[in-house]
Design an enzyme around this catalytic site. Structure first.
Site, PDB file in Angstrom:
ATOM      1  N   HIS A  33       0.845  -1.205   0.000  1.00  0.00           N
ATOM      2  CA  HIS A  33       0.000   0.000   0.000  1.00  0.00           C
ATOM      3  C   HIS A  33       0.880   1.254   0.000  1.00  0.00           C
ATOM      4  CE1 HIS A  33      -3.112  -2.576   2.343  1.00  0.00           C
ATOM      5  NE2 HIS A  33      -3.616  -2.384   1.135  1.00  0.00           N
ATOM      6  N   LYS A  57     -18.329  -5.143   7.500  1.00  0.00           N
ATOM      7  CA  LYS A  57     -17.210  -6.028   7.160  1.00  0.00           C
ATOM      8  C   LYS A  57     -16.464  -6.496   8.417  1.00  0.00           C
ATOM      9  CE  LYS A  57     -16.846  -5.204   2.422  1.00  0.00           C
ATOM     10  NZ  LYS A  57     -16.138  -4.234   1.613  1.00  0.00           N
ATOM     11  N   ARG A 106      -1.991  -5.780  -8.980  1.00  0.00           N
ATOM     12  CA  ARG A 106      -1.003  -6.798  -8.646  1.00  0.00           C
ATOM     13  C   ARG A 106      -0.886  -7.856  -9.726  1.00  0.00           C
ATOM     14  NH1 ARG A 106      -3.376  -6.851  -2.677  1.00  0.00           N
ATOM     15  NH2 ARG A 106      -5.125  -6.318  -3.992  1.00  0.00           N
ATOM     16  N   SER A 143      -3.257  -7.577   2.406  1.00  0.00           N
ATOM     17  CA  SER A 143      -3.479  -7.555   3.865  1.00  0.00           C
ATOM     18  C   SER A 143      -4.027  -8.900   4.351  1.00  0.00           C
ATOM     19  CB  SER A 143      -4.480  -6.463   4.242  1.00  0.00           C
ATOM     20  OG  SER A 143      -3.981  -5.204   3.917  1.00  0.00           O
TER      21      SER A 143
HETATM   22  P1  ADP Z   1      -5.821  -5.808   0.278  1.00  0.00           P
HETATM   23  O1  ADP Z   1      -6.591  -6.370   1.428  1.00  0.00           O
HETATM   24  O2  ADP Z   1      -5.874  -6.680  -0.945  1.00  0.00           O
HETATM   25  O3  ADP Z   1      -4.436  -5.369   0.607  1.00  0.00           O
HETATM   26  P2  ADP Z   1      -7.047  -3.166   0.273  1.00  0.00           P
HETATM   27  O4  ADP Z   1      -8.481  -2.957   0.016  1.00  0.00           O
HETATM   28  O5  ADP Z   1      -6.570  -2.813   1.631  1.00  0.00           O
HETATM   29  O6  ADP Z   1      -6.710  -4.598  -0.190  1.00  0.00           O
HETATM   30  O7  ADP Z   1      -6.129  -2.402  -0.783  1.00  0.00           O
HETATM   31  C1  ADP Z   1      -6.465  -1.205  -1.325  1.00  0.00           C
HETATM   32  C2  ADP Z   1      -5.812  -1.091  -2.664  1.00  0.00           C
HETATM   33  O8  ADP Z   1      -4.398  -1.082  -2.487  1.00  0.00           O
HETATM   34  C3  ADP Z   1      -6.079  -2.256  -3.592  1.00  0.00           C
HETATM   35  O9  ADP Z   1      -7.226  -2.049  -4.332  1.00  0.00           O
HETATM   36  C4  ADP Z   1      -4.881  -2.206  -4.475  1.00  0.00           C
HETATM   37  O10 ADP Z   1      -5.146  -1.215  -5.461  1.00  0.00           O
HETATM   38  C5  ADP Z   1      -3.789  -1.642  -3.613  1.00  0.00           C
HETATM   39  N1  ADP Z   1      -2.839  -2.655  -3.177  1.00  0.00           N
HETATM   40  C6  ADP Z   1      -2.894  -3.444  -2.090  1.00  0.00           C
HETATM   41  N2  ADP Z   1      -1.793  -4.214  -2.011  1.00  0.00           N
HETATM   42  C7  ADP Z   1      -1.018  -3.903  -3.080  1.00  0.00           C
HETATM   43  C8  ADP Z   1       0.234  -4.365  -3.573  1.00  0.00           C
HETATM   44  N3  ADP Z   1       0.919  -5.314  -2.952  1.00  0.00           N
HETATM   45  N4  ADP Z   1       0.712  -3.815  -4.715  1.00  0.00           N
HETATM   46  C9  ADP Z   1      -0.007  -2.868  -5.359  1.00  0.00           C
HETATM   47  N5  ADP Z   1      -1.188  -2.407  -4.958  1.00  0.00           N
HETATM   48  C10 ADP Z   1      -1.703  -2.911  -3.827  1.00  0.00           C
END
Ligand code: ADP
Length: 178
Positions: A33, A57, A106, A143
């Protein structure tokens, strides 16, 4: 004003602040992130990291805790702030005069859903989605996976900031004791 001066409307366009939002649940914030937010901050004048605070959620951390960790994680970026949102992201964009949504991509599996979401959002409001490809070292990082691996005792210390790692370990211990 002489005939060679630019039109007032052009001046307004030049002066307008280009704002973007990086939305997500950030439960908790990971290095993946932070990488995306940092890159968004170099592309836009102002970036709002918007934490989804939808109560229905099932989250490991409360909205306040997620926002607190995020604020600490982006404290080194002066043009980034953290906020919460519930309901439609496009409504949040309209309220805050934001016309760009930045999403990290990703893998191909992210693409189908994100494309559909981007098209839906642009049909709802005057907002474009900008896709930023994940840095290769974070392409597997989510996450949900971090929480799952940590819950089974796996070492996730290189995937999240140290203070997040501490809070994650503590929360998982509390959960296990329940
Ligand atoms: P997650 O639970 O999959 O980490 P989130 O809803 O917290 O998802 O993530 C928000 C956004 O952050 C995702 O839609 C994605 O665009 C971006 N994101 C999360 N992890 C990554 C990563 N490892 N690389 C690139 N973008 C990411």
């Amino acid at each position: 004003m002489t005939t060679s001066d630019p039109e007032p409307v052009q001046i307004r366009e030049v002066l307008s602040v280009r704002r973007a939002v990086c939305p997500g649940s950030f439960d908790p914030v990971t290095n993946g992130h932070i990488d995306i937010v940092q890159r968004a901050a170099s592309l836009f004048d102002e970036v709002v990291v918007a934490v989804g605070i939808n109560k229905s959620k099932n989250r490991l951390f409360t909205a306040e805790e997620r926002m607190e960790m995020l604020s600490q994680a982006v404290a080194h970026l002066p043009n980034v702030k953290v906020d919460g949102f519930s309901g439609l992201l496009t409504a949040f964009c309209q309220e805050h005069d934001i016309h760009a949504i930045v999403k990290g991509l990703r893998a191909v599996t992210d693409f189908d859903y994100e494309l559909q979401m981007a098209q839906m959002n642009s049909s709802l409001a005057d907002v474009e989605t900008v896709f930023v490809p994940t840095s290769p070292e974070y392409s597997f990082l989510a996450s949900s996976l971090v929480k799952e691996v940590a819950a089974f005792g796996g070492d996730v210390s290189s995937l999240v900031p140290p203070f997040v790692h501490q809070r994650l370990t503590a929360r998982l211990k509390e959960k296990a004791a329940e």
